[in-house]
Design an enzyme around this catalytic site. Structure first.
Site, mmCIF file in Angstrom:
data_model
loop_
_atom_site.group_PDB
_atom_site.id
_atom_site.type_symbol
_atom_site.label_atom_id
_atom_site.label_comp_id
_atom_site.label_asym_id
_atom_site.label_seq_id
_atom_site.Cartn_x
_atom_site.Cartn_y
_atom_site.Cartn_z
ATOM 1 N N TRP A 103 0.859 -1.332 0.038
ATOM 2 C CA TRP A 103 -0.149 -0.233 0.336
ATOM 3 C C TRP A 103 0.584 0.764 0.236
ATOM 4 O O TRP A 103 1.083 2.276 -1.058
ATOM 5 C CB TRP A 103 -1.333 0.066 1.673
ATOM 6 C CG TRP A 103 -1.414 -1.173 1.584
ATOM 7 C CD1 TRP A 103 -2.320 -2.549 2.089
ATOM 8 C CD2 TRP A 103 -2.918 -1.140 0.017
ATOM 9 N NE1 TRP A 103 -3.148 -2.927 1.850
ATOM 10 C CE2 TRP A 103 -3.956 -2.406 0.611
ATOM 11 C CE3 TRP A 103 -3.441 -0.518 -1.336
ATOM 12 C CZ2 TRP A 103 -4.824 -3.157 -0.681
ATOM 13 C CZ3 TRP A 103 -4.205 -0.971 -1.977
ATOM 14 C CH2 TRP A 103 -4.927 -2.514 -1.671
ATOM 15 N N ASP A 174 -1.969 6.352 5.699
ATOM 16 C CA ASP A 174 -2.491 5.325 6.041
ATOM 17 C C ASP A 174 -3.008 4.712 6.888
ATOM 18 O O ASP A 174 -1.712 3.699 6.890
ATOM 19 C CB ASP A 174 -2.007 5.011 4.018
ATOM 20 C CG ASP A 174 -3.204 3.653 3.417
ATOM 21 O OD1 ASP A 174 -4.407 3.590 4.663
ATOM 22 O OD2 ASP A 174 -2.827 3.449 2.635
ATOM 23 N N LYS A 198 -12.235 -2.098 6.753
ATOM 24 C CA LYS A 198 -11.541 -2.792 7.695
ATOM 25 C C LYS A 198 -11.743 -2.441 8.787
ATOM 26 O O LYS A 198 -11.872 -3.762 9.668
ATOM 27 C CB LYS A 198 -10.365 -2.188 7.597
ATOM 28 C CG LYS A 198 -9.211 -3.234 6.790
ATOM 29 C CD LYS A 198 -8.785 -2.084 4.855
ATOM 30 C CE LYS A 198 -8.171 -3.246 3.843
ATOM 31 N NZ LYS A 198 -7.545 -2.854 3.109
HETATM 32 C C1 LIG Z 1 -7.431 -1.937 1.723
HETATM 33 C C2 LIG Z 1 -6.159 -0.682 2.362
HETATM 34 C C3 LIG Z 1 -5.982 0.419 1.139
HETATM 35 C C4 LIG Z 1 -7.122 0.640 0.299
HETATM 36 O O1 LIG Z 1 -7.795 0.921 0.357
HETATM 37 P P1 LIG Z 1 -9.269 1.207 -1.143
HETATM 38 O O2 LIG Z 1 -10.217 1.316 0.035
HETATM 39 O O3 LIG Z 1 -9.464 -0.211 -0.950
HETATM 40 O O4 LIG Z 1 -8.823 2.061 -1.853
HETATM 41 C C5 LIG Z 1 -5.006 1.464 1.292
HETATM 42 N N1 LIG Z 1 -4.131 1.325 2.083
HETATM 43 C C6 LIG Z 1 -3.996 -0.170 2.851
HETATM 44 C C7 LIG Z 1 -3.645 -0.340 3.906
HETATM 45 C C8 LIG Z 1 -4.998 -0.541 2.932
HETATM 46 O O5 LIG Z 1 -5.062 -2.328 4.208
#
Ligand SMILES: *Cc1c(COP(=O)(O)O)cnc(C)c1O
Length: 363
Positions: A103, A174, A198
């Site tokens: 990511w 993030d 999540k």
């Molecule tokens: C799942 C995830 C993403 C991607 O998220 P989307 O909403 O599908 O764009 C980005 N960063 C992390 C750390 C993730 O776990």
């Protein structure tokens, strides 16, 4: 609820059963209006309450200082990968990124479209099995911001605490896979974002928490309206039609987190849950955790068995017993147990038991 299984999925992921029960009713008829939540106007009284409560509950839960704004945006965390540099990385400028997994790499790729990226630290040399220490991170001279991924969903590593950026530089985080799994120290954070699927709710809504002073800065380039944080903040996340259902479920999930003791209690609970599995891994000769011990995630626990054949057998057997979603990400293989806030302790105990049984037979 006997027809539900233990869902170890990394995302979309398990939600609190109380929230789902409430949603079942509110989809049909919310607040005695004779209209379900999916059918109400995003500018009507019912949704006014939903979104303003989601925001105030978020503030209370996160102990958010007053100079931060809470936004409910679209496009997933992946949209933040480019919206952040588009808004804050000037052409010719540099942003610092800590590269701790897939990511992070995706975020870096997008930032490069707008300016220079300095890799302040990386664990790519060891297939992202650890989090670089403070000594292993070195920042550039005048970074626009420092970006890091607090929890690495795929590689099963997590920052124990946020890195300390240079004086006057803000952090962009993030936090998609560990937001509100523990308290957040807001000191250096300028912007935190998380796709909801999540730890917060369903896919399709992204929580963005941004410091007020960043909104009032002049923008670094001309941007399409939907890409301006300022536009969304000025319109209370309703410049266009927001994901009403996503905001609704997130709101109910935030209430559930508050009712369950808040972030301090959730951190304790999450640590206890993860320990149940890590303890088995640490005493096993058949299973082995993939992350370095000091970098282990409390949310996504990644591990391997002695052979791929045993891994397939283990995953199949787990599924038969109602332990679902344990297959590791296709880029790393093995197993991954995702233990988000809503994942029950009982599920961790069931997995630990199965691991011990399996080892007794094949160890
Ligand atoms: C799942 C995830 C993403 C991607 O998220 P989307 O909403 O599908 O764009 C980005 N960063 C992390 C750390 C993730 O776990």
């Amino acid at each position: 609820m006997s027809e539900r299984v233990f869902n170890f999925s990394p995302g979309p992921a398990v939600l609190p059963e109380e929230v789902l029960e409430q949603a079942r009713q509110d989809i049909w008829n919310i607040g005695g209006t004779g209209i379900g939540i999916l059918e109400h106007s995003h500018r009507g009284k019912i949704f006014d309450e939903v979104i303003s409560e989601a925001e105030s509950d978020c503030r209370e839960l996160a102990h958010l200082p007053p100079d931060y704004r809470v936004l409910f945006l679209h496009g997933g965390a992946s949209t933040q990968f480019f919206m952040l540099p588009a808004g804050f990385l000037p052409e010719g400028g540099t942003a610092d990124y800590v590269n701790t997994g897939s990511w992070s790499k995706k975020a870096i790729k997008e930032a490069k479209l707008y300016g220079h990226v300095h890799i302040a630290g990386s664990s790519e040399d060891a297939n992202f099995t650890y989090i670089p220490t403070a000594e292993e991170i070195s920042y550039s001279e005048a970074a626009a911001y420092v970006h890091f991924t607090s929890n690495n969903t795929i590689f099963g590593t997590q920052f124990a605490s946020a890195p300390t950026p240079p004086e006057g530089v803000w952090l962009a985080c993030d936090a998609s896979s560990d937001i509100f799994s523990r308290p957040i120290d807001w000191t250096h954070h300028g912007l935190v974002y998380a796709g909801a699927q999540k730890n917060l709710g369903p896919a399709g809504v992204t929580l963005v928490i941004i410091r007020e002073d960043l909104l009032s800065r002049s923008t670094v380039r001309e941007l399409a309206t939907m890409l301006r944080y300022r536009q969304h903040a000025d319109n209370d996340s309703r410049y266009n039609t927001p994901n009403v259902f996503g905001v609704y479920i997130m709101g109910r999930t935030l209430k559930w987190m508050l009712a369950n003791g808040g972030l301090g209690t959730l951190r304790e609970r999450n640590a206890a849950k993860a320990k149940i599995i890590y303890d088995v891994l640490d005493s096993s000769s058949l299973f082995k955790g993939t992350a370095r011990a000091d970098s282990r995630s409390q949310m996504n626990l990644t591990f391997r068995a002695r052979s791929e054949e045993l891994e397939s057998m283990f995953i199949a057997e787990a599924e038969k017993q109602g332990l679902v979603g344990l297959k590791g990400h296709r880029s790393v293989g093995g197993m991954r147990a995702s233990l988000y806030n809503a994942f029950p302790v009982k599920g961790c105990e069931a997995l630990a038991q199965l691991m011990r049984d399996f080892e007794a037979r094949y160890g």
